[in-house]
Design an enzyme around this catalytic site. Structure first.
Site: not given
Ligand code: NAD
Ligand code: DAU
Length: 354
Positions: A135, A137, A160, A164
């Site tokens: 990520t 972050e 978090y 990571k």
């Molecule tokens: P998510 O929370 O939707 O999915 C995570 C998945 O991992 C789930 O299916 C869960 O069951 C599985 N999991 C959790 N713990 C586990 C364990 N101990 N063993 C096996 N499986 C396990 O997450 P996401 O948003 O799809 O993110 C996926 C990856 O991408 C993560 O590594 C996250 O850090 C990274 N990432 C996410 C974002 C974002 O915006 N969501 C952005 C950049 C990077």
């Molecule tokens: O930048 C990549 C990351 O983006 C990933 O690595 C993370 O897995 C993913 O969850 C995401 O993190 P953020 O913290 O940026 O995402 P989130 O959707 O939780 O929040 C986005 C922004 O919105 C953040 O500034 C917090 C704000 N927020 C979030 C929630 C859930 C609110 O204002 N209200 C809310 O209820």
């Protein structure tokens, strides 16, 4: 079993991004065998993969990446050519509530997977690839200007992002110390279908549908760089096939938005779709106590990925957001299923005292 040219392990394939990556690989590469390993935590949902679960080149394995014996058995059962590692605890607010769960899965789980892979692959390590999905972050928080590049020093600030960042360091440690071929990517915020409604965009969509308060942290002035999830999956495909071993690639949407502006955009878009008078949903906006240690701004410079590997995002934000809203409106069963039970407890704990 037919002859496959590669067997690839995708971890976390039942989650939000993982399910899009699994779908892309299963459908685009019928010559590959794709094995999805997922623990099916609250965030993992096999319904995300209903459309491809019967594909002959797809297998699902339930397991936890922290479980040494299970990972060793999995690497004995299949001869993996590569790993694409997405399994993680992914929500910042949950990491504030329960940081050690993030250390366990993201740090210990990743180290365990690295160790299992390098042990199983020791006789032909150079033919293998361990791709770690991370990520933006890890880079910390930007002021009003500037971008994260691949050279930006790590400065994680939430449990978090610290977990990571730590996992990224372990990946590079296995590269330098044990010669494990690795690639890393660091992506900005994703949005799209199958996104668990604890994160900003799907939470706001769900609350607008149900006319519930829209909890905006602080003043809503924090900025994120949003990328459509299918574009992230395409970037992972590009990097997995064309990236240079030992390198890292930033992935981003060149698409910065203040949180409050996204919430207003969604309110306007959804008033029209739901046949409500303009301004109805915006009245639900409620400014609540800020997230602890809330990073102000993320912005990714994805020039390397663009110049060296030719990847660009395909969708404009408004178009992607409209597709996303339409998906949620037409998949209310999915939303009901994931928001029943435990989600209600989480929601109460996270929002009732703000
Ligand atoms: P998510 O929370 O939707 O999915 C995570 C998945 O991992 C789930 O299916 C869960 O069951 C599985 N999991 C959790 N713990 C586990 C364990 N101990 N063993 C096996 N499986 C396990 O997450 P996401 O948003 O799809 O993110 C996926 C990856 O991408 C993560 O590594 C996250 O850090 C990274 N990432 C996410 C974002 C974002 O915006 N969501 C952005 C950049 C990077
Ligand atoms: O930048 C990549 C990351 O983006 C990933 O690595 C993370 O897995 C993913 O969850 C995401 O993190 P953020 O913290 O940026 O995402 P989130 O959707 O939780 O929040 C986005 C922004 O919105 C953040 O500034 C917090 C704000 N927020 C979030 C929630 C859930 C609110 O204002 N209200 C809310 O209820």
């Amino acid at each position: 079993m037919p002859e496959y040219s590669k067997t690839i392990l995708i971890t976390g394939g039942a989650g939000f991004i993982g399910s899009h990556v699994v779908r892309l690989f299963v459908t685009k590469y019928p010559q590959y065998h794709i094995v999805n390993l997922d623990a099916l935590t609250y965030a993992g949902n096999l319904a995300n993969l209903k459309d491809i679960e019967a594909s002959p080149n797809y297998s699902f394995e339930r397991g936890d990446i922290t479980d040494e014996a299970r990972m060793t058995a999995l690497f004995a059962q299949y001869t993996f050519d590569g790993v694409i590692h997405l399994a993680a605890e992914s929500h910042v607010d949950r990491s504030i509530m329960d940081p050690l769960a993030f250390v366990r899965t993201n740090v210990l789980g990743t180290a365990n997977l690295l160790q299992t892979a390098s042990t199983a692959w020791k006789n032909n390590l150079q033919e293998k690839l361990f791709y770690h999905v991370s990520t933006d972050e890890v880079y910390g928080s930007l002021g009003d200007t500037g971008f994260f590049t691949e050279e930006t020093p790590y400065d994680p600030r939430s449990p978090y992002s610290a977990s990571k960042a730590s996992s990224d360091h372990f990946v590079m440690a296995w590269y330098h110390t044990y010669g494990l071929p690795v690639i890393l990517s660091n992506c900005s915020n994703n949005y799209g279908s199958n996104h668990f409604p604890e994160k900003l965009i799907p939470l706001m969509i769900n609350n607008i549908i149900n006319s519930k308060p829209l909890p905006v942290y602080g003043k809503g002035a924090n900025v994120r760089d949003w990328l459509y999830v299918e574009d992230h999956a395409r970037a992972i495909d590009t990097i997995f096939h064309k990236g240079k071993t030992g390198e890292k690639y930033n992935i981003g949407g060149f698409n910065e938005w203040k949180n409050i502006d996204i919430v207003y955009l969604l309110c306007g878009m959804m008033d029209k779709k739901l046949g409500r008078p303009a301004g109805t949903s915006a009245e639900l906006i409620t400014f609540v106590k800020d997230r602890a240690g809330h990073d102000l701004r993320y912005a990714i410079d994805a020039t390397r990925l663009n110049k060296e590997l030719g990847w660009t995002p395909s969708l404009q934000f408004e178009e992607g957001l409209e597709k996303t809203v339409d998906w949620y409106l037409s998949h209310q069963d999915w939303v009901r299923e994931v928001t029943s039970g435990d989600y209600q407890n989480y929601y109460k704990e996270q929002y009732s005292k703000r």
